[in-house]
Design a protein around this motif. Structure first.
Motif, PDB file in Angstrom:
ATOM      1  N   ASN A 132     -23.157  32.865  -0.149  1.00  0.00           N
ATOM      2  CA  ASN A 132     -24.417  32.716  -0.886  1.00  0.00           C
ATOM      3  C   ASN A 132     -24.185  32.210  -2.312  1.00  0.00           C
ATOM      4  O   ASN A 132     -24.805  31.256  -2.754  1.00  0.00           O
ATOM      5  CB  ASN A 132     -25.210  34.026  -0.881  1.00  0.00           C
ATOM      6  N   PHE A 133     -23.261  32.851  -3.047  1.00  0.00           N
ATOM      7  CA  PHE A 133     -22.895  32.342  -4.370  1.00  0.00           C
ATOM      8  C   PHE A 133     -21.524  32.895  -4.746  1.00  0.00           C
ATOM      9  O   PHE A 133     -21.068  33.900  -4.205  1.00  0.00           O
ATOM     10  CB  PHE A 133     -23.942  32.699  -5.435  1.00  0.00           C
ATOM     11  N   LEU A 134     -20.871  32.216  -5.665  1.00  0.00           N
ATOM     12  CA  LEU A 134     -19.533  32.625  -6.097  1.00  0.00           C
ATOM     13  C   LEU A 134     -19.647  33.745  -7.123  1.00  0.00           C
ATOM     14  O   LEU A 134     -20.442  33.666  -8.059  1.00  0.00           O
ATOM     15  CB  LEU A 134     -18.794  31.434  -6.709  1.00  0.00           C
ATOM     16  N   ASN A 135     -18.839  34.795  -6.930  1.00  0.00           N
ATOM     17  CA  ASN A 135     -18.805  35.874  -7.912  1.00  0.00           C
ATOM     18  C   ASN A 135     -17.355  36.273  -8.183  1.00  0.00           C
ATOM     19  O   ASN A 135     -16.424  35.730  -7.582  1.00  0.00           O
ATOM     20  CB  ASN A 135     -19.638  37.074  -7.442  1.00  0.00           C
ATOM     21  N   ALA A 136     -17.169  37.214  -9.079  1.00  0.00           N
ATOM     22  CA  ALA A 136     -15.823  37.584  -9.522  1.00  0.00           C
ATOM     23  C   ALA A 136     -14.964  38.148  -8.395  1.00  0.00           C
ATOM     24  O   ALA A 136     -13.732  38.060  -8.447  1.00  0.00           O
ATOM     25  CB  ALA A 136     -15.921  38.601 -10.659  1.00  0.00           C
ATOM     26  N   HIS A 137     -15.585  38.722  -7.367  1.00  0.00           N
ATOM     27  CA  HIS A 137     -14.815  39.278  -6.255  1.00  0.00           C
ATOM     28  C   HIS A 137     -14.084  38.185  -5.478  1.00  0.00           C
ATOM     29  O   HIS A 137     -12.983  38.391  -4.972  1.00  0.00           O
ATOM     30  CB  HIS A 137     -15.739  40.038  -5.294  1.00  0.00           C
ATOM     31  N   GLN A 138     -14.717  37.031  -5.358  1.00  0.00           N
ATOM     32  CA  GLN A 138     -14.150  35.939  -4.554  1.00  0.00           C
ATOM     33  C   GLN A 138     -13.303  34.971  -5.375  1.00  0.00           C
ATOM     34  O   GLN A 138     -12.540  34.184  -4.817  1.00  0.00           O
ATOM     35  CB  GLN A 138     -15.296  35.157  -3.893  1.00  0.00           C
ATOM     36  N   LEU A 139     -13.442  35.030  -6.695  1.00  0.00           N
ATOM     37  CA  LEU A 139     -12.814  34.027  -7.554  1.00  0.00           C
ATOM     38  C   LEU A 139     -11.289  33.964  -7.449  1.00  0.00           C
ATOM     39  O   LEU A 139     -10.737  32.856  -7.348  1.00  0.00           O
ATOM     40  CB  LEU A 139     -13.236  34.251  -9.010  1.00  0.00           C
ATOM     41  N   PRO A 140     -10.553  35.086  -7.458  1.00  0.00           N
ATOM     42  CA  PRO A 140      -9.086  34.981  -7.356  1.00  0.00           C
ATOM     43  C   PRO A 140      -8.637  34.255  -6.086  1.00  0.00           C
ATOM     44  O   PRO A 140      -7.710  33.440  -6.122  1.00  0.00           O
ATOM     45  CB  PRO A 140      -8.626  36.443  -7.362  1.00  0.00           C
ATOM     46  N   PHE A 141      -9.294  34.550  -4.963  1.00  0.00           N
ATOM     47  CA  PHE A 141      -8.964  33.868  -3.709  1.00  0.00           C
ATOM     48  C   PHE A 141      -9.256  32.373  -3.818  1.00  0.00           C
ATOM     49  O   PHE A 141      -8.434  31.536  -3.427  1.00  0.00           O
ATOM     50  CB  PHE A 141      -9.769  34.477  -2.560  1.00  0.00           C
ATOM     51  N   CYS A 142     -10.420  32.040  -4.361  1.00  0.00           N
ATOM     52  CA  CYS A 142     -10.797  30.631  -4.485  1.00  0.00           C
ATOM     53  C   CYS A 142      -9.861  29.881  -5.432  1.00  0.00           C
ATOM     54  O   CYS A 142      -9.505  28.725  -5.174  1.00  0.00           O
ATOM     55  CB  CYS A 142     -12.245  30.514  -4.964  1.00  0.00           C
ATOM     56  N   ASN A 143      -9.461  30.523  -6.515  1.00  0.00           N
ATOM     57  CA  ASN A 143      -8.515  29.887  -7.440  1.00  0.00           C
ATOM     58  C   ASN A 143      -7.187  29.607  -6.749  1.00  0.00           C
ATOM     59  O   ASN A 143      -6.576  28.548  -6.945  1.00  0.00           O
ATOM     60  CB  ASN A 143      -8.287  30.777  -8.664  1.00  0.00           C
ATOM     61  N   ALA A 144      -6.735  30.567  -5.933  1.00  0.00           N
ATOM     62  CA  ALA A 144      -5.473  30.383  -5.208  1.00  0.00           C
ATOM     63  C   ALA A 144      -5.586  29.233  -4.208  1.00  0.00           C
ATOM     64  O   ALA A 144      -4.663  28.417  -4.073  1.00  0.00           O
ATOM     65  CB  ALA A 144      -5.093  31.674  -4.487  1.00  0.00           C
ATOM     66  N   MET A 145      -6.722  29.151  -3.519  1.00  0.00           N
ATOM     67  CA  MET A 145      -6.925  28.063  -2.557  1.00  0.00           C
ATOM     68  C   MET A 145      -7.015  26.719  -3.266  1.00  0.00           C
ATOM     69  O   MET A 145      -6.504  25.706  -2.782  1.00  0.00           O
ATOM     70  CB  MET A 145      -8.201  28.321  -1.749  1.00  0.00           C
ATOM     71  N   SER A 146      -7.640  26.712  -4.429  1.00  0.00           N
ATOM     72  CA  SER A 146      -7.742  25.482  -5.212  1.00  0.00           C
ATOM     73  C   SER A 146      -6.363  25.032  -5.683  1.00  0.00           C
ATOM     74  O   SER A 146      -6.056  23.832  -5.688  1.00  0.00           O
ATOM     75  CB  SER A 146      -8.668  25.706  -6.409  1.00  0.00           C
ATOM     76  N   ASP A 147      -5.519  25.985  -6.062  1.00  0.00           N
ATOM     77  CA  ASP A 147      -4.149  25.649  -6.470  1.00  0.00           C
ATOM     78  C   ASP A 147      -3.357  25.060  -5.306  1.00  0.00           C
ATOM     79  O   ASP A 147      -2.545  24.148  -5.484  1.00  0.00           O
ATOM     80  CB  ASP A 147      -3.429  26.895  -6.997  1.00  0.00           C
ATOM     81  N   LEU A 148      -3.591  25.589  -4.103  1.00  0.00           N
ATOM     82  CA  LEU A 148      -2.859  25.125  -2.922  1.00  0.00           C
ATOM     83  C   LEU A 148      -3.325  23.756  -2.437  1.00  0.00           C
ATOM     84  O   LEU A 148      -2.512  22.895  -2.104  1.00  0.00           O
ATOM     85  CB  LEU A 148      -3.025  26.133  -1.778  1.00  0.00           C
ATOM     86  N   PHE A 149      -4.646  23.565  -2.403  1.00  0.00           N
ATOM     87  CA  PHE A 149      -5.196  22.380  -1.750  1.00  0.00           C
ATOM     88  C   PHE A 149      -5.856  21.387  -2.700  1.00  0.00           C
ATOM     89  O   PHE A 149      -6.296  20.324  -2.258  1.00  0.00           O
ATOM     90  CB  PHE A 149      -6.203  22.804  -0.675  1.00  0.00           C
ATOM     91  N   GLY A 150      -5.956  21.730  -3.971  1.00  0.00           N
ATOM     92  CA  GLY A 150      -6.552  20.804  -4.933  1.00  0.00           C
ATOM     93  C   GLY A 150      -7.969  20.425  -4.558  1.00  0.00           C
ATOM     94  O   GLY A 150      -8.800  21.283  -4.258  1.00  0.00           O
ATOM     95  N   GLU A 151      -8.243  19.123  -4.528  1.00  0.00           N
ATOM     96  CA  GLU A 151      -9.579  18.630  -4.190  1.00  0.00           C
ATOM     97  C   GLU A 151      -9.950  18.904  -2.735  1.00  0.00           C
ATOM     98  O   GLU A 151     -11.097  18.738  -2.336  1.00  0.00           O
ATOM     99  CB  GLU A 151      -9.667  17.129  -4.468  1.00  0.00           C
ATOM    100  N   GLY A 152      -8.967  19.330  -1.941  1.00  0.00           N
ATOM    101  CA  GLY A 152      -9.237  19.624  -0.533  1.00  0.00           C
ATOM    102  C   GLY A 152      -9.953  20.944  -0.322  1.00  0.00           C
ATOM    103  O   GLY A 152     -10.433  21.219   0.780  1.00  0.00           O
ATOM    104  N   PHE A 153     -10.035  21.767  -1.372  1.00  0.00           N
ATOM    105  CA  PHE A 153     -10.744  23.045  -1.244  1.00  0.00           C
ATOM    106  C   PHE A 153     -12.104  22.978  -1.926  1.00  0.00           C
ATOM    107  O   PHE A 153     -12.223  22.512  -3.063  1.00  0.00           O
ATOM    108  CB  PHE A 153      -9.948  24.194  -1.860  1.00  0.00           C
ATOM    109  N   LYS A 154     -13.122  23.472  -1.219  1.00  0.00           N
ATOM    110  CA  LYS A 154     -14.468  23.560  -1.781  1.00  0.00           C
ATOM    111  C   LYS A 154     -15.079  24.918  -1.449  1.00  0.00           C
ATOM    112  O   LYS A 154     -14.842  25.481  -0.379  1.00  0.00           O
ATOM    113  CB  LYS A 154     -15.381  22.458  -1.219  1.00  0.00           C
ATOM    114  N   PHE A 155     -15.851  25.419  -2.387  1.00  0.00           N
ATOM    115  CA  PHE A 155     -16.671  26.607  -2.153  1.00  0.00           C
ATOM    116  C   PHE A 155     -18.119  26.142  -2.170  1.00  0.00           C
ATOM    117  O   PHE A 155     -18.568  25.544  -3.156  1.00  0.00           O
ATOM    118  CB  PHE A 155     -16.445  27.657  -3.244  1.00  0.00           C
TER     119      PHE A 155
END
Length: 201
Positions: free
Chosen positions: A12-35
């Motif tokens: 539904n929306f990005l919040n602080a609970h999901q942010l560490p996971f999303c940051n890690a995925m962004s580091d791994l996949f760069g532009e290949g990761f989207k939320f």
């Protein structure tokens, strides 16, 4: 890990609970990761510490923002190699499953379905019919946010070998020398637990 993989997380929306996971995925996949944020928070969750930060991060696609963004979100559901569906409209989940060809992986991220306060009112046959259809897709898995969720999906005949434990992934804070000194002085550490005491949990 292949950096050319496309990984999309719908909620539904990005919040602080999901942010560490999303940051890690962004580091791994760069532009290949989207939320993909599917709705704009009305701010009601701020008092509970749940702030909508979807528009603060470049990897976010706010599907509610425009028709173009909505089209991009639907395309991501269709074309991504890995799709994680949380609290989001079913159209994204169904679009992902329908296009789960080759090695594409589709994960449903869910809390328990049959909560005591309204579990008796749920039409089981509707859930069974949908789940029976989804179980045919071998690339469809459950990310169980709590053991009750896995138990509920087992009641809907989902294979146990397609369920995985899931949860929030907070940042681990490292203690400095001053913090260790405090622990040494206080031989009996004090622990603070904070949470909601909900009868259905």
């Amino acid at each position: 890990m292949q950096n050319d993989l496309k990984v999309t997380f719908f909620s539904n929306f990005l919040n602080a609970h999901q942010l560490p996971f999303c940051n890690a995925m962004s580091d791994l996949f760069g532009e290949g990761f989207k939320f993909v944020a599917t709705e704009h928070s009305d701010g009601a969750g701020v008092s509970a510490g749940i702030k909508d930060i979807s528009e603060e991060h470049s990897f976010c696609v706010c599907s509610y923002a425009s028709d173009e963004a909505a089209d991009i979100a639907l395309k991501l559901a269709k074309e991504s190699d890995v799709v994680i569906i949380g609290s989001a409209p079913e159209k994204y989940f169904l679009e992902s499953v329908r296009n789960a060809v080759g090695g594409k992986l589709v994960f449903r991220y869910s809390e328990r379905l049959f909560k005591p306060m309204y579990g008796r009112c749920i039409k089981w046959h509707s859930y069974l019919a949908l789940q029976a259809l989804l179980n045919r897709f071998r690339n469809y898995f459950l990310l169980s946010a709590g053991s009750y969720a896995a138990e509920d999906f087992q009641k809907l005949l989902m294979p146990k070998n397609r369920m995985f434990k899931w949860g929030y992934f907070p940042v681990i804070l490292k203690c400095g020398e001053a913090d260790y000194a405090v622990f040494k002085e206080n031989k009996k550490p004090r622990i603070l637990w904070a949470g909601r005491m909900l009868d259905w949990k």
